[in-house]
Design an enzyme around this catalytic site. Structure first.
Site: not given
Lengths: 174, 339, 755
Positions: C246, C471, C711
């Protein structure tokens, strides 16, 4: 197997554990947690360390069929126990129904909390106390997911619970 | 963590002897609190006596309709035991309001009542804390005190007891059975935990060398009018800001016959005021009475600044919990709307 | 542009999924080397000052301990700031572990214990004795805000506020409707579930194989090579699996430095894994204070926007993020003033956290827009529609695409927004007050330079490779889909290799740019492979493709064919046989097109609709329903795309209601550095969330039409929640997170006023 050779001046205890069906006779320092035993000497890294303090559930394994946080269990205190980790539930070639449901529902993103979620979900189904989505959510709240896959995790568990219920209804009918 | 010696006790007297002979020894049951504290270097025992093999897991019927819950019965075993659910649903509900399913599977009854505070300063060995290190001071006073006590605190300690189960046990007038070098004794639950006073290091009234062997519950009449209401920062898996265990017996004309209210998250022990409860016998079980109960219970409440909100929150929570109990609609721990 | 096909645009399961759900995926701290040592870090317990004395003698004698490192014996490392600056460093002096006796923040690493077991390293750390000379800590942004300043060196050009336009003060004064308010957000901590960790395998010839928790293996690789003066050829960094980040893994963390330092010093393999507590001392979304003034005419058209943003940074670096510029471009307004400052505190340098800047600034803007809607007396959606603009006024550029109207329309319809009663406290359900709130979300659609390699074998299998990261974003899967699409293959016929520094160059995974950038690079490389195939095919005797051009051919069913007539073509295996090769491999590259950049800005947008229920007496809020409609260009995989948005929304709920570091400013310390008391949303907090994608055809945002999704899911969520809480309760809470005590305090104030 003696896993304590390098710090051999310190006392150890004999422990016998069955892990994923395989018996391990170990000489362990008493301060080694089940989590660190799995992730370190035994190289069973499917069980994850997320907080090491019982705050996240990433380290959840099944001990004698019950889901527990392996980070808060001293391995020596589990002498004689049967332990199932994510590796013992299934493999990429032969997945457990819960693993398949997680895959299908995209019930993970980074995958780090996932083994703990799946072990916890298997424990949840075994316990039989969740009967609806609200109860699934409440009884899965010991497994944090920072990627926010909760909606999909609940879907995956509901599917497996539905399939189990259908199976037992069918068996009952027969 | 400090390195320690490890032994397994086979009998209660083994465990008591091991505890009595070594001031650095501590008992290990589920480990969910002790191992956590050891990893944070808050507790540094030199010897661990594993009591998991002791025959203290059973939940037994008592002749008077009560139950004896072995100290090693897991929180889950207690919460889901059909006899507990039928006779002491308040206890079952409170247990299920606490921690997570995994922790409840591991945590034991004895361990739950002996769990230590979650005060941030207690958990941080580089800060002063009279509970962790007597005489070092209290970091929480004048510090981050949003979670701290509003009742019964002292100038030495403002920590709160974190258990949910204990709040129900306090309301239910449970009895703690302990065994020590001098034999067995009973401690009424409301006398088991203590207020911090000048000795905040001491959470309870057990003597050194004593261990909890069981919790005893007498027969009661609260199975239809009870609730456990817990307010916390997220909807699950968080410690209480304020919680209320409420139980009552109501006459056919709607008057209070017997009233029990215990509060969690507000004091160094589950907070109960039996004298106050007794004053309301015979009063109508309605909102106005409940408001008076709340005010009476919170009469001495004092905030620390950040936690001032706990006083009105506790007042409103008590009223709501009593309404839930009176109406026979206890809070369901999976349902997040407050009933 | 990429069109939907047999594999692109389909909700396919992740190709890395089987490894993840069976526990076989190996994260950074899950690799082993012979005789591997383990490190454990001791951190400072003062926020500023110096280490007067550090006594490690007892720890060194502890059984199993091999070595203890402090500032007194740290092996040499680079001296210049430039050598410590990683790919995404910010202006200032990068932190250098164990450089000297100075302490710059609470939780700073001050010693590393290396031992033959994790337990020995951990337990020896607890007996190191440190004596400090402590200074007075300054960690309270509210108290230090008078010391704020405009960063002298901007982090990059985009982040500097646009010049003021029009006459914002004058227009504000004259407008019939005005609101002006201060919004504060407490510091947040990323807390990915995986702890930061690094395993360094020390090879026989001194070569290093590094497994690092990182959002860019090449950033890890290049940074350690610079710091330790290593031959880049003898170091390989891996990040095949990353347990969430993040933003916290954009810049290398100190465990990478420690693991490499100890490995080089002892010529041993070394692993260093952090504790959860340390995860609070790395980087964070900074505490912020914002002042916003909005003015509108009688019809709700914005006349003035003034946004001043200020947030914390460390003593040693000027961390910057784009907090306030959004207020100058999301809606039409000709009188705008945006100002931005930072304030030094005794804290670790803040860093990018999911939608850095936007998550903070748009929370303030969109709460203020709701306040304005009530001031004007307009439905909040209608207010936003009236101020819609299809142009970036900050940069005076066109916008590549902005399907925000559709987001409002579809989101509102699915949510049932038309049933909403404007008046606060007008909807209830049992003991709960019900509130409906909404907000707009916006994020940049960026393209970063990226390379990718595609290999097509004569057996029809494809390998796609790049130093990209996954990720949790789905990079493996979408790159596989693009490769499969190019060669008309099922997804399982493509293997994807990412997460290794030796692979084709790729920037760190951040800013939502990976899918657009690496995805486009894979498409370019695939087209190059097809072009090479065509050249080989044209050399064949009587080639049916002799006159075809690159644009006219495609691969279908194992053959290179004419797009217009699939009957005309040659089997790939025949082409390769004829050419005498067993595979064709090409490297593709993309970078932003300056001619497009000059004319256009590209953004993703969303409309977020939230239902909250707040117990009327107890003031406990909960989010019961979220509908989010997202316009982000082409959606490659609706299944993984939906997950990205779900994740953003859930983190937004945490931002709105729960997440904050609780600081004791007397000692400059976060007192809840653990995930029992720093509350991230749990299962019970998340009821059902509905995600709607509004597809945009956008050939300018990126070559494949993708804009990115990492995002946008979080932006606007906290504002929508706060607006819903206002609608439910009538309490306007401008300090985040909105915990129950804040609603209760406002409620008490209200009842006092009434009495």
């Amino acid at each position: 197997m003696d896993l304590s050779s390098q710090t051999s001046s310190l006392p150890t205890c004999s422990v016998s554990l069955s892990i994923n069906g395989q018996k391990h006779d170990l000489e362990l320092h008493p301060w080694v947690s089940l989590l660190d035993l799995l992730r370190g000497p035994l190289e069973l890294t499917g069980t994850k360390k997320g907080c090491d303090h019982g705050q996240c559930g990433a380290c959840t394994v099944l001990v004698d069929g019950q889901r527990v946080n392996s980070c808060l269990k001293l391995a020596v205190s589990l002498d004689g126990s049967e332990i199932t980790t994510i590796e013992g539930l299934g493999s990429p070639e032969n997945m457990h129904p819960m693993q398949k449901a997680f895959l299908e529902h995209d019930a993970y993103q980074c995958g780090y909390c996932t083994p703990g979620q799946i072990c916890s979900a298997v424990g949840l189904v075994g316990e039989g106390h969740a009967h609806n989505r609200a109860e699934i959510r409440e009884l899965m709240s010991g497994n944090l997911c920072r990627c926010g896959a909760y909606t999909n995790i609940a879907d995956a568990i509901e599917e497996v619970m539905g399939a189990e219920a259908a199976k037992s209804n069918k068996e009952a009918a027969e | 963590m400090r390195q320690f010696s490890y032994s397994r006790a086979e009998t209660v007297s083994d465990a008591v002897a091991a505890l009595a002979s070594n001031p650095e020894a501590q008992l290990l049951a589920g480990g969910t609190n002790l191992v956590d504290l050891m990893k944070y270097n808050v507790t540094r025992p030199g010897a661990i006596v594993d009591i998991n093999r002791l025959p203290l897991k059973e939940i037994e019927d008592l002749p008077n309709g009560g139950l004896r819950i072995g100290a090693l019965a897991s929180n889950s075993a207690v919460a889901y035991d059909p006899r507990v659910q039928e006779r002491y649903p308040l206890l079952s509900s409170a247990v299920l309001a606490g921690a997570s399913a995994q922790l409840r599977n591991a945590a034991t009854t004895g361990g739950n009542i002996l769990q230590r505070t979650r005060c941030y300063y207690f958990y941080d060995p580089s800060t002063p804390c009279n509970k962790r290190e007597p005489g070092s001071g209290c970091g929480a006073i004048g510090g981050v005190n949003r979670i701290q006590a509003i009742l019964g605190a002292s100038d030495k300690c403002i920590a709160v007891h974190p258990s949910d189960m204990c709040v129900a046990l306090a309301a239910l007038d449970a009895v703690v059975e302990v065994e020590g070098p001098d034999g067995k004794r009973d401690i009424p639950f409301t006398e088991f935990h203590r207020l911090p006073g000048d000795r905040p290091e001491s959470d309870n009234t057990m003597a050194r060398g004593e261990m909890v062997t069981a919790i005893r519950l007498e027969g009661n009449h609260f199975a239809s009018h009870y609730t456990y209401l817990k307010l916390r920062d997220r909807l699950s898996y968080a410690f209480a800001l304020v919680s209320v265990a409420a139980a009552m017996e109501v006459s056919s004309d709607g008057a209070i016959v017997d009233l029990r209210v215990a509060l969690g998250g507000v004091a160094h022990k589950p907070w109960r005021d039996k004298l106050a409860e007794a004053e309301f016998a015979g009063q109508p079980a309605n909102e106005e009475t409940f408001r008076q109960v709340a005010r009476r219970l919170l009469a001495g409440a004092k905030g620390q600044g950040e936690n001032d909100f706990k006083i009105p929150l506790a007042e409103r929570s008590i009223i709501r919990a009593l309404k839930q109990a009176a109406s026979g609609r206890p809070q369901d721990q999976s349902v997040k709307a407050i009933q | 542009m990429l069109n939907s096909s047999k594999v692109v645009g389909l909700p396919l399961s992740r190709i890395d999924g089987p490894l993840k759900v069976t526990g076989r995926a190996k994260y950074a701290a899950e690799h082993f080397g012979p005789g591997m040592l383990q490190g454990y870090v001791l951190f400072s317990t003062i926020a500023t000052g110096r280490i007067a004395e550090i006594d490690t003698s007892e720890a060194e004698r502890f059984p199993g301990v091999v070595k203890v490192y402090t500032h007194e014996n740290r092996p040499p490392a680079a001296k210049k700031d430039e050598q410590w600056k990683d790919e995404v460093a910010v202006p200032g002096h990068p932190f250098r572990p164990l450089e000297n006796d100075r302490v710059l923040y609470d939780g700073q690493p001050i010693a590393l214990v290396v031992a033959d077991s994790f337990e020995a390293a951990r337990d020896a750390t607890s007996i190191i004795r440190v004596r400090y000379e402590a200074g007075e800590p300054h960690t309270d942004l509210k108290r230090e805000q008078d010391n704020s300043y405009v960063p002298p060196v901007p982090r990059d050009k985009q982040m500097a506020p646009p010049p003021p336009r029009g006459n914002p003060e004058g227009a504000f004064a004259q407008a019939p409707h005005q609101i002006s308010a201060t919004y504060s957000l407490e510091g947040e901590y990323h807390n990915p579930m995986e702890l930061f960790g690094t395993t360094v395998i020390f090879g026989q010839d001194g070569e290093l194989t590094i497994y690092d928790k990182s959002q860019g293996s090449q950033n890890s690789h290049d940074t350690v090579c610079k710091i330790f003066g290593l031959d880049p050829e003898k170091v390989v960094a891996h990040n095949e699996f990353v347990g969430g980040a993040f933003g916290s893994g954009l810049r290398p963390k100190y465990q990478l430095f420690f693991a490499v330092m100890a490995s080089l010093d002892m010529k041993r393999s070394v692993k260093v894994e952090m504790s959860r507590r340390e995860m609070f001392y790395l980087t964070w979304r900074p505490t912020s204070i914002q002042n916003l003034s909005l003015a509108a005419d009688a019809e709700g058209r914005l006349q003035s926007v003034m946004h001043h943003a200020m947030h914390a940074t460390s003593q040693y670096e000027d961390y910057q993020e784009n907090v306030a510029n959004w207020s100058g471009l999301l809606y039409k307004c000709d009188n705008v003033k945006i100002t931005y400052e930072i304030t030094k505190l005794d804290v670790s340098t803040p860093g990018d956290m999911r939608a850095p800047g936007a998550a903070t600034g748009v929370t303030a803007l969109e709460t203020a827009m709701d306040e304005l809607a009530y001031e004007v007396g307009l439905d909040p959606v209608e207010l936003r529609i009236r101020n819609f603009i299809h142009r970036d006024q900050n940069q005076d550029k066109e916008i590549t695409s902005k399907a925000l109207h559709a987001c409002y329309r579809e989101g509102a319809a699915r949510f049932g927004w038309s049933e909403r009663v404007m008046q606060p406290r007008s909807m209830r359900d049992g003991n709960d007050l019900v509130g409906w709130g909404m907000a707009t979300g916006v994020w940049e659609a960026q393209l970063s330079p990226a390379e990718a390699r595609v290999r097509l074998s004569s057996d029809g299998k494809v390998v796609v490779s790049a130093a990209a990261s996954d990720i949790g974003t789905g990079t493996y899967t979408i790159l596989g889909q693009i490769g499969a699409d190019a060669f008309d293959l099922p997804l399982h016929a493509v293997s994807v290799k990412i997460g290794q520094s030796t692979l084709p160059k790729t920037a760190v995974q951040g800013g939502s740019w990976t899918a657009a950038s690496s995805g486009s690079a894979v498409q370019v490389a695939s087209r190059m492979v097809i072009a090479t195939l065509l050249r080989h095919a044209q050399k064949m005797e009587n080639s049916p493709l002799a006159k075809a051009t690159e644009e006219q051919v495609e691969v279908a069913d194992g053959r290179l064919v004419l797009e217009a007539n699939h009957q005309v073509g040659v089997a790939i295996s025949d082409i390769m046989d004829a050419a005498g090769v067993t595979f064709i491999e090409e490297n593709g590259k993309v970078e932003p097109d300056p001619s497009i950049q000059k004319k256009f800005s590209a953004y993703t947008h969303s409309g977020v609709f939230v239902e909250v229920k707040v117990d009327e007496e107890l003031c406990r809020p909960r989010v019961t329903r979220v509908v989010i409609a997202v316009a982000a260009g082409k959606i490659l995989n609706p299944k993984t795309a939906r997950s990205q948005i779900l994740g953003g929304v859930v983190m937004g709920l945490g931002m709105a209601l729960y997440e904050e570091g609780l600081a004791d400013h007397r000692i400059g310390r976060i007192m809840n550095p653990n995930i029992a008391e720093y509350h991230v949303p749990a299962h019970a907090d998340v009821e059902d969330i509905e995600v709607i994608f509004i597809e945009e055809d956008d050939d300018k945002a990126s070559p494949i039409g993708v804009k990115g999704l990492g995002e946008i899911g979080i932006v606007g969520v906290a504002a929508a929640v706060s607006n819903a809480i206002f609608h439910a309760t009538g309490s306007r809470i401008r300090s985040f997170p909105i915990t129950l005590d804040k609603i209760l305090a406002d409620n008490l104030l209200e009842s006092e006023t009434v009495q």
